[in-house]
Design a protein around this motif. Structure first.
Motif, PDB file in Angstrom:
ATOM      1  N   THR A 203       0.831  -1.207   0.000  1.00  0.00           N
ATOM      2  CA  THR A 203       0.000   0.000   0.000  1.00  0.00           C
ATOM      3  C   THR A 203       0.868   1.261   0.000  1.00  0.00           C
ATOM      4  O   THR A 203       0.557   2.244  -0.673  1.00  0.00           O
ATOM      5  N   TRP A 204       1.968   1.226   0.754  1.00  0.00           N
ATOM      6  CA  TRP A 204       2.905   2.364   0.799  1.00  0.00           C
ATOM      7  C   TRP A 204       3.457   2.659  -0.595  1.00  0.00           C
ATOM      8  O   TRP A 204       3.550   3.834  -1.012  1.00  0.00           O
ATOM      9  N   LYS A 205       3.835   1.621  -1.344  1.00  0.00           N
ATOM     10  CA  LYS A 205       4.368   1.810  -2.693  1.00  0.00           C
ATOM     11  C   LYS A 205       3.309   2.412  -3.619  1.00  0.00           C
ATOM     12  O   LYS A 205       3.612   3.304  -4.426  1.00  0.00           O
ATOM     13  N   LYS A 206       2.069   1.929  -3.503  1.00  0.00           N
ATOM     14  CA  LYS A 206       0.994   2.483  -4.335  1.00  0.00           C
ATOM     15  C   LYS A 206       0.762   3.952  -4.016  1.00  0.00           C
ATOM     16  O   LYS A 206       0.559   4.774  -4.923  1.00  0.00           O
ATOM     17  N   GLU A 207       0.799   4.271  -2.729  1.00  0.00           N
ATOM     18  CA  GLU A 207       0.606   5.668  -2.338  1.00  0.00           C
ATOM     19  C   GLU A 207       1.723   6.550  -2.878  1.00  0.00           C
ATOM     20  O   GLU A 207       1.481   7.679  -3.328  1.00  0.00           O
ATOM     21  N   THR A 208       2.946   6.041  -2.845  1.00  0.00           N
ATOM     22  CA  THR A 208       4.083   6.808  -3.372  1.00  0.00           C
ATOM     23  C   THR A 208       3.904   7.092  -4.858  1.00  0.00           C
ATOM     24  O   THR A 208       4.132   8.223  -5.324  1.00  0.00           O
ATOM     25  N   ILE A 209       3.510   6.092  -5.608  1.00  0.00           N
ATOM     26  CA  ILE A 209       3.296   6.276  -7.056  1.00  0.00           C
ATOM     27  C   ILE A 209       2.184   7.293  -7.313  1.00  0.00           C
ATOM     28  O   ILE A 209       2.310   8.180  -8.167  1.00  0.00           O
ATOM     29  N   MET A 210       1.104   7.182  -6.564  1.00  0.00           N
ATOM     30  CA  MET A 210      -0.023   8.093  -6.769  1.00  0.00           C
ATOM     31  C   MET A 210       0.334   9.523  -6.398  1.00  0.00           C
ATOM     32  O   MET A 210      -0.117  10.474  -7.042  1.00  0.00           O
ATOM     33  N   LYS A 211       1.124   9.684  -5.342  1.00  0.00           N
ATOM     34  CA  LYS A 211       1.542  11.031  -4.960  1.00  0.00           C
ATOM     35  C   LYS A 211       2.404  11.659  -6.044  1.00  0.00           C
ATOM     36  O   LYS A 211       2.265  12.840  -6.369  1.00  0.00           O
ATOM     37  N   LYS A 212       3.309  10.857  -6.638  1.00  0.00           N
ATOM     38  CA  LYS A 212       4.150  11.374  -7.720  1.00  0.00           C
ATOM     39  C   LYS A 212       3.307  11.748  -8.936  1.00  0.00           C
ATOM     40  O   LYS A 212       3.549  12.776  -9.582  1.00  0.00           O
ATOM     41  N   GLU A 213       2.323  10.896  -9.245  1.00  0.00           N
ATOM     42  CA  GLU A 213       1.446  11.199 -10.377  1.00  0.00           C
ATOM     43  C   GLU A 213       0.639  12.461 -10.120  1.00  0.00           C
ATOM     44  O   GLU A 213       0.423  13.277 -11.037  1.00  0.00           O
ATOM     45  N   ALA A 214       0.185  12.640  -8.891  1.00  0.00           N
ATOM     46  CA  ALA A 214      -0.582  13.838  -8.554  1.00  0.00           C
ATOM     47  C   ALA A 214       0.279  15.094  -8.675  1.00  0.00           C
ATOM     48  O   ALA A 214      -0.186  16.135  -9.163  1.00  0.00           O
ATOM     49  N   ILE A 215       1.544  15.000  -8.236  1.00  0.00           N
ATOM     50  CA  ILE A 215       2.448  16.144  -8.330  1.00  0.00           C
ATOM     51  C   ILE A 215       2.702  16.515  -9.785  1.00  0.00           C
ATOM     52  O   ILE A 215       2.680  17.700 -10.176  1.00  0.00           O
ATOM     53  N   LYS A 216       2.943  15.491 -10.621  1.00  0.00           N
ATOM     54  CA  LYS A 216       3.171  15.758 -12.044  1.00  0.00           C
ATOM     55  C   LYS A 216       1.957  16.395 -12.692  1.00  0.00           C
ATOM     56  O   LYS A 216       2.068  17.312 -13.504  1.00  0.00           O
ATOM     57  N   LEU A 217       0.770  15.908 -12.318  1.00  0.00           N
ATOM     58  CA  LEU A 217      -0.454  16.448 -12.891  1.00  0.00           C
ATOM     59  C   LEU A 217      -0.650  17.904 -12.500  1.00  0.00           C
ATOM     60  O   LEU A 217      -1.010  18.749 -13.325  1.00  0.00           O
TER      61      LEU A 217
END
Length: 458
Positions: free
Chosen positions: A190-204
């Motif tokens: 779950t931590w890894k998924k959250e990290t990926i989503m946070k990076k995607e949100a920042i890029k967006l």
């Protein structure tokens, strides 16, 4: 999780067979059988004459009260966050620090778990689901599992009388360690998924140039469709209660409690009436769970918080969930721990959001733990002043723990913190309860005490 439950039941069966068929020390089988029978007879005769002596220390201010209070605060705070109650920490504390006997410690632990659970439920009843417009608590999951957990508690109480301590200790250590490791691995995922989503949100946000500060926590893994997370709103407690399902849970609670009170006060142990009243719990508890299970299987009922919206549950998943519920109840009856030690990790494995898994497991634990408290009170199994004080400590600590974890999730933008707290609490409980059990087992070996089955009816 399915393999853990299956292995646990197989291990329980092996322990029974092993204890019933221990290797004889004598070369003459008949001689060994006679010796074993005599040992069992003298053991039962001794216990029937002496009885069990409760140890209730005086409630005086001292180092043991201070240390016990601090450990109680720690256990209630962490246990409420993970939805496990903290009983695995309370019981060793009550035995080793304050000085209660094991049975009294189990009873007081149930009081503390109940207080912590009620406090957590009060906190969660005001919250809505992190991604869906529904209450934080999934009442369909509670209605499916809680009645079977209550039945498991009754079975666990019987097993605690019959089974030897070493059997319970072995089963406890294996189940808790495996469950803790699975929860930890789920937390990492779950931590890894959250990290990926946070990076995607920042890029967006950077690409649209609409952000000028911290990125809000928009996603929560393990939610339906991994969709965007809405702001967690607060509603009124009454609007967040599903009254029909809550009423069915109350019906099971009162029905089983009435059967237990009648059995304890108006029957003789092992009499025909005693067993009839015991067996009447099966249609009450299993009937309500089967009503919910059939609805989920046929698609007439849904668990919206589940990852695939919970429509048309497969048969093997329903069987797994009910077996886990039964196992959780048995462990609760054996050790005085909350059912959330099993149900919390199970809900997370089913794809339930960590906040929802914790809140849902806690509501089920409120019903299952409170019914044990009433029974223990009627049996005079704990000193009321001590129980009231420690329950108050657990209640306040649990509410504070819920507040703190809510703030931490918003600060660090990671719901996986709940899973890590769950894993840590289960591991600490395994070490504490396992250590106490092993020490008692060593003492019995040194004193050459009987370590086989006890007599339920003496």
């Amino acid at each position: 999780m399915r393999n853990v439950v299956l292995f646990s039941f197989i291990l329980l069966l092996v322990l029974i067979i092993f204890c019933a068929n221990r290797t004889p020390k004598s070369k003459e089988p008949s001689s060994w059988i006679i010796n074993e029978a005599q040992s069992f007879y003298h053991h039962v005769k001794y216990n029937s004459h002496s009885g069990y002596e409760h140890i209730w220390p005086d409630m005086e201010f001292g180092w043991n009260i201070i240390v016990g209070t601090l450990i109680g605060i720690f256990g209630a705070a962490f246990g409420s966050v993970g939805g496990v109650g903290g009983g695995g920490i309370f019981v060793p504390m009550l035995i080793l620090i304050i000085g209660f006997d094991p049975k009294s410690a189990t009873a007081i632990s149930k009081c503390m778990v109940t207080g912590a659970a009620i406090s957590s439920v009060f906190f969660n009843l005001k919250l809505r689901h992190p991604t869906l417009d529904i209450p934080m608590i999934d009442y369909d999951l509670v209605l499916l599992n809680a009645p079977v957990i209550i039945l498991g508690i009754s079975i666990g109480v019987v097993i605690s009388v019959v089974f030897a301590d070493w059997m319970i200790t072995v089963l406890l250590i294996i189940i808790f360690i495996v469950t803790s490791m699975k929860a930890f691995l789920k937390g990492l995922d779950t931590w890894k998924k959250e990290t990926i989503m946070k990076k995607e949100a920042i890029k967006l946000l950077e690409s649209t140039a609409t952000s000028s500060g911290e990125v809000e926590y928009k996603f929560l893994p393990s939610c339906p469709n991994d969709g965007p997370q809405k702001e967690i709103l607060q509603g009124t407690i009454l609007s967040n209660i599903r009254w029909k399902k809550f009423g069915l849970l109350c019906f099971v609670w009162f029905a089983v409690l009435l059967l237990q009170i009648t059995k304890q006060n108006y029957t003789t142990t092992c009499s025909m009436t005693y067993w009839i009243l015991s067996l009447l719990q099966i249609p009450v508890t299993v009937g309500v769970s089967m009503y919910q299970a059939i609805g989920l299987y046929q698609g007439k009922k849904i668990t919206v918080s589940k990852q695939d919206h919970g429509t048309h549950w497969p048969l093997h998943l329903l069987i797994l969930s009910l077996c886990c519920a039964l196992l959780a109840g048995i462990l609760g009856g054996l050790l005085g721990v909350g059912s959330g030690f099993v149900m919390g990790p199970l809900f997370i494995e089913l794809g339930i959001a960590p906040q929802v898994a914790s809140a849902t497991a806690t509501l089920g634990m409120t019903f299952t733990a409170s019914i044990s408290v009433v029974q223990y009170y009627l049996l005079n199994r704990f000193p009321v002043p001590y129980a009231l004080y420690l329950t108050l400590v657990a209640t306040v600590a649990a509410y504070i723990g819920q507040k703190i974890i809510d703030k931490l999730i918003n600060i660090f933008q990671r719901a996986s913190l709940i899973i890590f707290v769950l894993s840590f609490t289960i591991l600490v409980s395994a070490i504490a309860l396992g250590g106490v059990g092993i020490s008692h087992m060593i003492e019995k070996i040194q004193r050459n005490e009987y370590m086989g089955f006890e007599d339920l009816c003496y």
